[in-house]
Design a protein around this motif. Structure first.
Motif, PDB file in Angstrom:
ATOM      1  N   ILE A   6      48.815  32.433 -42.940  1.00 31.62           N
ATOM      2  CA  ILE A   6      49.832  31.273 -43.528  1.00 31.62           C
ATOM      3  C   ILE A   6      50.345  31.724 -41.661  1.00 31.62           C
ATOM      4  CG2 ILE A   6      51.134  30.039 -44.736  1.00 31.62           C
ATOM      5  CD1 ILE A   6      50.247  32.222 -46.932  1.00 31.62           C
ATOM      6  N   GLU A   7      50.383  30.087 -41.382  1.00 33.37           N
ATOM      7  CA  GLU A   7      50.721  30.374 -40.279  1.00 33.37           C
ATOM      8  C   GLU A   7      51.492  28.829 -39.302  1.00 33.37           C
ATOM      9  OE1 GLU A   7      53.189  30.435 -37.047  1.00 33.37           O
ATOM     10  OE2 GLU A   7      52.811  32.625 -37.351  1.00 33.37           O
ATOM     11  N   ASP A   8      52.376  28.380 -39.288  1.00 30.57           N
ATOM     12  CA  ASP A   8      52.781  26.671 -38.937  1.00 30.57           C
ATOM     13  C   ASP A   8      52.943  26.684 -37.693  1.00 30.57           C
ATOM     14  OD1 ASP A   8      55.394  27.878 -38.347  1.00 30.57           O
ATOM     15  OD2 ASP A   8      56.396  26.274 -38.063  1.00 30.57           O
ATOM     16  N   LEU A  52      48.388  36.995 -44.151  1.00 28.07           N
ATOM     17  CA  LEU A  52      49.226  36.743 -43.284  1.00 28.07           C
ATOM     18  C   LEU A  52      49.933  36.021 -43.680  1.00 28.07           C
ATOM     19  CD1 LEU A  52      47.019  38.071 -40.236  1.00 28.07           C
ATOM     20  CD2 LEU A  52      48.889  40.078 -41.714  1.00 28.07           C
ATOM     21  N   LEU A  53      51.496  36.648 -44.288  1.00 28.12           N
ATOM     22  CA  LEU A  53      53.030  35.004 -44.151  1.00 28.12           C
ATOM     23  C   LEU A  53      53.791  35.041 -43.124  1.00 28.12           C
ATOM     24  CD1 LEU A  53      53.176  32.870 -46.197  1.00 28.12           C
ATOM     25  CD2 LEU A  53      53.862  35.011 -47.472  1.00 28.12           C
ATOM     26  N   ASP A  54      53.709  34.171 -42.424  1.00 29.30           N
ATOM     27  CA  ASP A  54      54.973  33.744 -41.875  1.00 29.30           C
ATOM     28  C   ASP A  54      55.651  32.665 -42.988  1.00 29.30           C
ATOM     29  OD1 ASP A  54      56.346  33.139 -40.198  1.00 29.30           O
ATOM     30  OD2 ASP A  54      55.559  31.417 -39.482  1.00 29.30           O
ATOM     31  N   LEU A  55      57.780  33.188 -42.311  1.00 31.61           N
ATOM     32  CA  LEU A  55      58.840  32.777 -43.663  1.00 31.61           C
ATOM     33  C   LEU A  55      58.682  31.396 -43.552  1.00 31.61           C
ATOM     34  CD1 LEU A  55      60.488  36.267 -43.596  1.00 31.61           C
ATOM     35  CD2 LEU A  55      58.944  35.358 -45.499  1.00 31.61           C
ATOM     36  N   GLY A  56      59.179  31.058 -42.516  1.00 30.95           N
ATOM     37  CA  GLY A  56      59.747  30.067 -41.711  1.00 30.95           C
ATOM     38  C   GLY A  56      58.368  28.441 -41.608  1.00 30.95           C
ATOM     39  N   VAL A  80      54.223  40.210 -44.634  1.00 28.66           N
ATOM     40  CA  VAL A  80      54.812  38.972 -43.554  1.00 28.66           C
ATOM     41  C   VAL A  80      54.654  39.228 -42.097  1.00 28.66           C
ATOM     42  CG1 VAL A  80      57.501  38.620 -43.643  1.00 28.66           C
ATOM     43  CG2 VAL A  80      56.702  38.960 -45.149  1.00 28.66           C
ATOM     44  N   LEU A  81      55.057  37.810 -41.164  1.00 31.14           N
ATOM     45  CA  LEU A  81      54.295  38.346 -39.964  1.00 31.14           C
ATOM     46  C   LEU A  81      55.583  36.971 -39.955  1.00 31.14           C
ATOM     47  CD1 LEU A  81      53.030  39.422 -37.834  1.00 31.14           C
ATOM     48  CD2 LEU A  81      51.319  37.702 -38.170  1.00 31.14           C
ATOM     49  N   THR A  82      56.541  37.572 -39.170  1.00 30.06           N
ATOM     50  CA  THR A  82      57.680  36.441 -38.499  1.00 30.06           C
ATOM     51  C   THR A  82      58.276  37.409 -37.596  1.00 30.06           C
ATOM     52  OG1 THR A  82      60.013  35.421 -40.189  1.00 30.06           O
ATOM     53  CG2 THR A  82      59.098  37.840 -40.053  1.00 30.06           C
ATOM     54  N   ALA A  83      58.927  36.228 -37.136  1.00 32.97           N
ATOM     55  CA  ALA A  83      60.456  36.172 -35.944  1.00 32.97           C
ATOM     56  C   ALA A  83      61.438  36.565 -36.710  1.00 32.97           C
ATOM     57  CB  ALA A  83      60.598  35.080 -34.641  1.00 32.97           C
TER      58      ALA A  83
END
Length: 221
Positions: A6-8, A52-56, A80-83
């Motif tokens: 899940i990544e935009d 694999l989850l992006d937050l934004g 969670v895979l995020t900046a």
């Protein structure tokens, strides 16, 4: 092993999906909360080993999605895979139910290693070699040993054993296995699954895979 990514970000999502494939990890890539919810509504047929989850995300907050999943009993491992690299963000992510928290940019080999780690823990295993009865399933080498001897298996036969090994002591439904064997296309026909099971029993021994009629299969007793 099949993942839900899940990544935009278009470039990052495509690059990561391609890189993970080089580590033996296929994935279904979506770019928002709504699509992710749609794919995870039916918990009995999930083909994924890990998320694999992006937050934004453009249509919602990944952290809110994670909290909803955990509140509803969604037990699949989530990384969670995020900046967002602040300590408070990491604490929030882990407290919300994440199994791991990785700050972008991250090397694909590290992400793949963390996927193997969380799925290993979820299966109750201590290393990359999963022990179930007299079988040892090496998830990195994609190799199965029975009584210490390597057993030559086809790619689909290995996937069946690995999927059953991820659920030790449980019965995995037939429809879940057929989906796991073809995560990127149409599910395998039940007759084809039964043929693979027949071949596995011939190679591993009749006692290695048990059948629960009308339900599915499990490893060992």
């Amino acid at each position: 092993m099949h993942l839900l990514l899940i990544e935009d970000d278009l470039d990052l999502g495509a690059d990561l999906q391609r890189a993970l494939a080089g580590h033996g990890l296929t994935s279904e890539w979506v770019r928002g909360v709504h699509h992710a919810r749609t794919l995870t509504d039916d918990r009995d047929t999930l083909p994924y080993a890990c998320v694999l989850l992006d937050l934004g995300l453009p249509d919602g907050d990944g952290l809110a999605l994670l909290r909803t999943w955990r509140r509803d009993g969604f037990a699949l491992p989530v990384i969670v895979l995020t900046a967002r690299d602040g300590v408070a963000s990491r604490v929030d992510g882990l407290d919300a139910g994440a199994d791991d928290y990785v700050v972008k940019p991250a090397a694909p080999e590290e992400v793949a290693s963390r996927v193997r780690a969380v799925t290993r823990r979820a299966a109750g295993q201590a290393s990359a070699v999963w022990s179930v009865g007299r079988l040892h399933v090496d998830t990195r080498r994609r190799e199965v040993r029975a009584d210490g001897f390597v057993v030559p298996l086809s790619p689909k036969e290995f996937l069946i054993v690995a999927e059953l090994a991820r659920h030790p002591g449980e019965v995995v439904a037939k429809h879940r296995l057929t989906r796991a064997l073809a995560p990127l296309g149409e599910p395998l026909e039940l007759s084809a699954l039964e043929w693979h099971i027949h071949n596995l029993r011939r190679k591993l021994g009749d006692d290695c895979i048990r059948t629960v009629r009308g339900v599915g299969y499990g490893l060992g007793e």
